[in-house]
Design an enzyme around this catalytic site. Structure first.
Site, PDB file in Angstrom:
ATOM      1  N   LYS A 148      58.615  15.566  58.015  1.00 62.24           N
ATOM      2  CA  LYS A 148      57.202  15.471  57.593  1.00 62.24           C
ATOM      3  C   LYS A 148      56.282  15.115  58.751  1.00 62.24           C
ATOM      4  O   LYS A 148      55.210  15.704  58.904  1.00 62.24           O
ATOM      5  CB  LYS A 148      57.067  14.425  56.480  1.00 62.24           C
ATOM      6  CG  LYS A 148      57.697  14.818  55.159  1.00 62.24           C
ATOM      7  CD  LYS A 148      57.392  13.800  54.074  1.00 62.24           C
ATOM      8  CE  LYS A 148      57.960  12.420  54.378  1.00 62.24           C
ATOM      9  NZ  LYS A 148      59.434  12.389  54.438  1.00 62.24           N
ATOM     10  N   THR A 149      56.675  14.125  59.553  1.00 64.73           N
ATOM     11  CA  THR A 149      55.793  13.677  60.633  1.00 64.73           C
ATOM     12  C   THR A 149      55.567  14.786  61.650  1.00 64.73           C
ATOM     13  O   THR A 149      54.429  15.059  62.058  1.00 64.73           O
ATOM     14  CB  THR A 149      56.371  12.429  61.311  1.00 64.73           C
ATOM     15  OG1 THR A 149      56.476  11.372  60.350  1.00 64.73           O
ATOM     16  CG2 THR A 149      55.480  11.965  62.456  1.00 64.73           C
ATOM     17  N   GLU A 191      50.591  13.568  55.782  1.00 68.48           N
ATOM     18  CA  GLU A 191      52.008  13.339  55.518  1.00 68.48           C
ATOM     19  C   GLU A 191      52.108  12.509  54.235  1.00 68.48           C
ATOM     20  O   GLU A 191      51.518  11.431  54.145  1.00 68.48           O
ATOM     21  CB  GLU A 191      52.645  12.590  56.692  1.00 68.48           C
ATOM     22  CG  GLU A 191      54.083  12.196  56.481  1.00 68.48           C
ATOM     23  CD  GLU A 191      54.688  11.494  57.686  1.00 68.48           C
ATOM     24  OE1 GLU A 191      55.745  10.865  57.523  1.00 68.48           O
ATOM     25  OE2 GLU A 191      54.105  11.577  58.792  1.00 68.48           O
TER      26      GLU A 191
END
Length: 485
Positions: A148-149, A191
C-alpha cells in the site's frame, strides 16, 4: 511513535504552493491528535494544518518526527494526560480543543478521552477524518495486505508528474514531497490501512486493490481481525462503497471480493487484464516494461526498484493516471526517477563496496518479494532479519523461513515484541532451525547486534547486497553499517 527513522522535512514548496484557498465560510478549529508521532497521525496533522486549522498533538515518545511537526507549527506534548484537554499547554493562539482525534485502538477509558467526553469536546476517530478527505472530491483509496505505501507513493508521484497536482496521505515519507502528506488541487490519493477496522465504512472514487492475505488476523488487539473472512469482507465492503475498483488480476481471489463493485477494472500481467505490464526487461537496478490498455500501448515505463511486485505497483499508478485523464508518458517519466518511500527498498549507503538496503518487509509474502528483488541485482544476498510480533511469528514462522531460503546468508535477530507479551515456545530460532533443516548453510541466530555489525564489517565486500529487513528497529543497523565506527 513512527516506525520510520529518518528525519521528515516539511511539505515544502511543492505542497505549500498548491494549497486551496479557504472558503468564505471556513471555520478554523483546534484539532488535537493523540499519537501524533505515528506515521498516519502526523500526515493527518499536516493535512489539517495545511487546510488552515490549528493543530496540536501528543505522543508517548518524542522522536525526530514530533520535532519536525513542532518546527512546522504543530506542537506535540510529551506523554498523555487529561490536562491536554482540560488545560491545553499549547498557548493562546490554539485556544481550547474543539476536536480530539484518536484511533480505535485507544481504550475508551483513556484519561484524555474521558476528559474530552466530560468537557463536551468532540471525539473523532481518525478514519472519520480520512472519510471526509476521500469524499471531498476525486479520490483514490489504496487497499490490500501488501504494497500500500509504495503503491500510494507511486500514484501520488505519477499524478504529480502528469501535472494533475494531487493531494496525498501516505504511510511513509515520499522523497519527492519530503513528507508523508501533500496538499494539491487535484485528486486525493490515500493509503487505507486495514489494521484500523473503521476503514470498512469508507469508500473512494477509485479503490486500488493490490492483494488480500491473512495479515493482522487472529489476535485480540484492536488492530487485529478475528478471522481472515471478516477482514476480507471488510475489503469487499470498501470496494462496494467505492465508485470503481482497479484490482490486481495476478492475485488469486480478488475477483470474488470485488463482485459488489459498481465498475471493475484490472491490472497485472495476466492475459485479459485491462492494464498490462508487457515486455518486461529486468536488470540489476530495476525493470523496464511496456504499459498497455486493452492491447493498446500507452507508454514505455521503468521502475528503478527491483522486483516484479514493484512493476505491478508502478502499473497500478500509471493506470490511475490514465483513468484520471493524465498524460501517461509524463507520469512514466516521473516514476522512472522514483526511488521509493522510506523503509521500502531504501538505499542507505555502502560498506566496503557492499550496497546496504533497508526494507520494511515483515510478513512472508513481503519477505519473499524483497528477497526476489535482492536476487535480481545479481549480488550476493545477505539479509539481517528481525521477526515482528510474537503472534505473527507463531502464525507464520514456517512461511518466513521458506521465504528467506533464497538469500545467500541470513543473520537472525530476536523477535521485535511491538508491545506484545511473549508467547511460550515462540522464538526466532524456529525460523533458523527450519532453514537449517531445509539445507540452508548460511543462516545464523545472532541476537547480539554488536556481533552482527562486527561480522558484516569484517566480511562485506564489493558484490554483496546487505538488506536489513523487518518492521521493528532493525533499520538502525543499516545506519550503523554505513556510518562512522
Amino acid at each position: 511513535m513512527t516506525d520510520l527513522p529518518e528525519a521528515v522535512s516539511p511539505p515544502g514548496v511543492a505542497a505549500a504552493s498548491s494549497i486551496r484557498p479557504s472558503r468564505p465560510d471556513f471555520q478554523s478549529l483546534h484539532y488535537h491528535l493523540m499519537g501524533a508521532g505515528g506515521i498516519g497521525m502526523s500526515a493527518f496533522a499536516r493535512l489539517l494544518s495545511a487546510q488552515g486549522h490549528r493543530v496540536s498533538g501528543c505522543d508517548e515518545h518524542a522522536s525526530e518526527l514530533t520535532a519536525r511537526l513542532a518546527q512546522e507549527g504543530i506542537p506535540v506534548a510529551p506523554g498523555h494526560a487529561a490536562s491536554h484537554v482540560t488545560d491545553p499547554p499549547f498557548g493562546a493562539p490554539f485556544g481550547p480543543i474543539d476536536v480530539l482525534v484518536a484511533s480505535e485502538a485507544i481504550p475508551k477509558t483513556h484519561p484524555e478521552l474521558v476528559a474530552a467526553r466530560a468537557s463536551g469536546v468532540e471525539i473523532r476517530p481518525r478514519m472519520a477524518l480520512l472519510d471526509a478527505l476521500l469524499r471531498g472530491g476525486p479520490s483514490i483509496g489504496v487497499i490490500g495486505t501488501h504494497g500500500k505505501t509504495t503503491t500510494t507513493s507511486m500514484i501520488a508521484v505519477a499524478l504529480a508528474g502528469a501535472g494533475l497536482d494531487p493531494s496525498a496521505f501516505v504511510g511513509g515519507i515520499v522523497p519527492e514531497f519530503g513528507s508523508n502528506a501533500r496538499v494539491g488541487a487535484g485528486p486525493f490519493v490515500a493509503e487505507v490501512d486495514e489494521s484500523d477496522k473503521g476503514f470498512a465504512a469508507l469508500g473512494a472514487g477509485t479503490a486500488v486493490f493490490t492483494n488480500a492475505e491473512d495479515d493482522h488476523v487472529g489476535g485480540t488487539q484492536a488492530t487485529y481481525w478475528e478471522t481472515v473472512e471478516e477482514q476480507h469482507a471488510a475489503f469487499a465492503q470498501f470496494v462496494a462503497q467505492s465508485g470503481r475498483v482497479l484490482l490486481c488480476a495476478d492475485w488469486p481471489g480478488l475477483d470474488e471480493l470485488c463482485l459488489g463493485a459498481r465498475e471493475r477494472l484490472t491490472y497485472g500481467q495476466a492475459e485479459g487484464a485491462d492494464y498490462r505490464a508487457a515486455n518486461l526487461r529486468p536488470d540489476a537496478d530495476g525493470t523496464t516494461f511496456t504499459v498497455t490498455r486493452r492491447g493498446e500501448a500507452l507508454a514505455e515505463a521503468r521502475v528503478a526498484l527491483p522486483g516484479l511486485h514493484n512493476v505491478l505497483n508502478a502499473l497500478a499508478a500509471l493506470a490511475v493516471v490514465d483513468l484520471h485523464g493524465g498524460d501517461v508518458p509524463r507520469a512514466a517519466a516521473a516514476l522512472a526517477e522514483f526511488r521509493g518511500p522510506g523503509r521500502r527498498w531504501q538505499r542507505i549507503g555502502e560498506l566496503n563496496g557492499a550496497l546496504v538496503i533497508d526494507d520494511y518487509a515483515h510478513n512472508a509474502t513481503k519477505v519473499a518479494a524483497a528477497v526476489q528483488a535482492a536476487r535480481q541485482t545479481g549480488r550476493r544476498v545477505r539479509v539481517v532479519f528481525q521477526p515482528h510480533r510474537y503472534l505473527r511469528t507463531q502464525q507464520s514462522w514456517p512461511r518466513l523461513a521458506d521465504a528467506l531460503m533464497d538469500a545467500d546468508e541470513v543473520l537472525l535477530l530476536d523477535i521485535a515484541a511491538a508491545s506484545e507479551t511473549p508467547i511460550p515456545g515462540i522464538h526466532a530460532t524456529l525460523i533458523s532451525d527450519r532453514m537449517s533443516a531445509g539445507g540452508h548453510t548460511g543462516v545464523r541466530y545472532l541476537p547480539d547486534r554488536a556481533e552482527v555489525l562486527r561480522v558484516l564489517r569484517e566480511t562485506a565486500g564489493p558484490g554483496d547486497l546487505i538488506v536489513t529487513m523487518g518492521a521493528g528497529d532493525v533499520w538502525t543497523l543499516s545506519r550503523d553499517l554505513v556510518g562512522p565506527l
